[in-house]
Motif scaffolding. Sequence first.
Motif, mmCIF file in Angstrom:
data_model
loop_
_atom_site.group_PDB
_atom_site.id
_atom_site.type_symbol
_atom_site.label_atom_id
_atom_site.label_comp_id
_atom_site.label_asym_id
_atom_site.label_seq_id
_atom_site.Cartn_x
_atom_site.Cartn_y
_atom_site.Cartn_z
ATOM 1 N N THR A 161 98.795 54.836 82.047
ATOM 2 C CA THR A 161 100.192 55.203 82.224
ATOM 3 C C THR A 161 100.739 55.837 80.958
ATOM 4 N N LEU A 162 100.389 55.261 79.827
ATOM 5 C CA LEU A 162 100.853 55.770 78.539
ATOM 6 C C LEU A 162 100.373 57.204 78.308
ATOM 7 N N CYS A 163 99.092 57.445 78.551
ATOM 8 C CA CYS A 163 98.546 58.794 78.351
ATOM 9 C C CYS A 163 99.165 59.796 79.315
ATOM 10 N N LYS A 164 99.356 59.395 80.568
ATOM 11 C CA LYS A 164 99.979 60.300 81.545
ATOM 12 C C LYS A 164 101.389 60.675 81.108
ATOM 13 N N LYS A 165 102.125 59.694 80.613
ATOM 14 C CA LYS A 165 103.506 59.954 80.182
ATOM 15 C C LYS A 165 103.528 60.908 78.986
ATOM 16 N N ILE A 166 102.644 60.680 78.032
ATOM 17 C CA ILE A 166 102.581 61.563 76.862
ATOM 18 C C ILE A 166 102.188 62.971 77.286
ATOM 19 N N LEU A 167 101.151 63.084 78.132
ATOM 20 C CA LEU A 167 100.735 64.403 78.625
ATOM 21 C C LEU A 167 101.886 65.107 79.324
ATOM 22 N N ASP A 168 102.564 64.388 80.193
ATOM 23 C CA ASP A 168 103.676 64.960 80.946
ATOM 24 C C ASP A 168 104.765 65.481 80.003
ATOM 25 N N GLN A 220 99.703 78.674 72.545
ATOM 26 C CA GLN A 220 100.186 77.513 73.299
ATOM 27 C C GLN A 220 99.118 76.425 73.333
ATOM 28 N N HIS A 221 97.864 76.854 73.526
ATOM 29 C CA HIS A 221 96.751 75.906 73.568
ATOM 30 C C HIS A 221 96.647 75.151 72.240
ATOM 31 N N LYS A 222 96.707 75.869 71.125
ATOM 32 C CA LYS A 222 96.611 75.247 69.799
ATOM 33 C C LYS A 222 97.773 74.290 69.553
ATOM 34 N N THR A 223 98.980 74.724 69.904
ATOM 35 C CA THR A 223 100.170 73.892 69.698
ATOM 36 C C THR A 223 100.076 72.610 70.526
ATOM 37 N N PHE A 224 99.675 72.778 71.774
ATOM 38 C CA PHE A 224 99.537 71.622 72.672
ATOM 39 C C PHE A 224 98.465 70.658 72.157
ATOM 40 N N LYS A 225 97.333 71.216 71.753
ATOM 41 C CA LYS A 225 96.232 70.407 71.231
ATOM 42 C C LYS A 225 96.688 69.614 70.009
ATOM 43 N N LYS A 226 97.409 70.264 69.106
ATOM 44 C CA LYS A 226 97.900 69.606 67.897
ATOM 45 C C LYS A 226 98.901 68.499 68.231
ATOM 46 N N SER A 227 99.777 68.753 69.196
ATOM 47 C CA SER A 227 100.783 67.743 69.551
ATOM 48 C C SER A 227 100.136 66.500 70.161
ATOM 49 N N LEU A 228 98.996 66.660 70.815
ATOM 50 C CA LEU A 228 98.294 65.505 71.393
ATOM 51 C C LEU A 228 97.538 64.717 70.338
ATOM 52 N N GLU A 229 97.041 65.401 69.314
ATOM 53 C CA GLU A 229 96.272 64.738 68.258
ATOM 54 C C GLU A 229 97.089 63.657 67.562
ATOM 55 N N TYR A 275 98.800 61.527 68.880
ATOM 56 C CA TYR A 275 98.718 60.328 69.707
ATOM 57 C C TYR A 275 97.273 59.868 69.910
ATOM 58 N N GLY A 276 96.335 60.516 69.230
ATOM 59 C CA GLY A 276 94.935 60.154 69.379
ATOM 60 C C GLY A 276 94.321 60.672 70.671
ATOM 61 N N ILE A 277 94.938 61.681 71.262
ATOM 62 C CA ILE A 277 94.443 62.282 72.497
ATOM 63 C C ILE A 277 93.852 63.641 72.141
ATOM 64 N N GLU A 278 92.650 63.914 72.638
ATOM 65 C CA GLU A 278 92.038 65.202 72.346
ATOM 66 C C GLU A 278 91.678 65.924 73.636
ATOM 67 N N ILE A 279 91.701 67.227 73.568
ATOM 68 C CA ILE A 279 91.321 68.063 74.703
ATOM 69 C C ILE A 279 89.807 68.189 74.685
ATOM 70 N N ILE A 280 89.201 67.946 75.825
ATOM 71 C CA ILE A 280 87.755 68.030 75.945
ATOM 72 C C ILE A 280 87.400 69.456 76.325
ATOM 73 N N GLU A 281 86.591 70.082 75.505
ATOM 74 C CA GLU A 281 86.246 71.488 75.711
ATOM 75 C C GLU A 281 84.975 71.656 76.538
ATOM 76 N N SER A 282 84.039 70.721 76.455
ATOM 77 C CA SER A 282 82.745 70.845 77.111
ATOM 78 C C SER A 282 82.775 70.232 78.513
ATOM 79 N N GLN A 283 82.134 70.893 79.469
ATOM 80 C CA GLN A 283 82.058 70.377 80.848
ATOM 81 C C GLN A 283 81.304 69.046 80.882
#
Length: 192
Positions: free
Chosen positions: A11-18, A46-55, A57-65
Amino acid sequence: MKMYVKFDFNTLCKKILDEKLKEQGLKYRLVNVGEVEFYESFTEEQHKTFKKSLEDYGIEIIESQKTALVQKIKDVIVELVFSNEIIPVKASIYIAEKLNHSYGYLSNLFSEVTYTSIENFIIIQKIEHAKELMIRKKQNLTEIAHRLNYSSVAHLSTQFKNTTGITPSQFQKIVMMRRKTQHFDQQYRKVV
């Protein structure tokens, strides 16, 4: 004074992502835990800014399938183990059906990326949940073994000791001693 809080990380991660996606003004849909579907493309900036804003909170974007699928496997296992319901099928069948891949493929991929097996990850999650049930819910080992789909209390106890180095009974004693110490500390502070 101390306060204890319990987190629902999903729930916490969903709220932060949202919140962070809304800040970017992107059109999206949160599909599952850790999965976002975008309705429009976005810029590299936008991708870089979003990625940085998640970092933050300890959330990272997964780049690899592959890494993304391994994360989905972990999410399904956590969902399975921490569910309030007892799932009547084997974990391997549940994971394969949930992710629409053969279990053999998922197992090999998981081992390749994490250097451990799905079975080991399941055991670790079960033991973590068993600890939580002992501490917060104060359930006995028979109830916990049943809830976590163990064949017996002995099986749970063996895996618990192999994972933590102590038996469930020893763990419960440690928890009780800590509670007594905390209670004593609180009483002492009231007096002083």
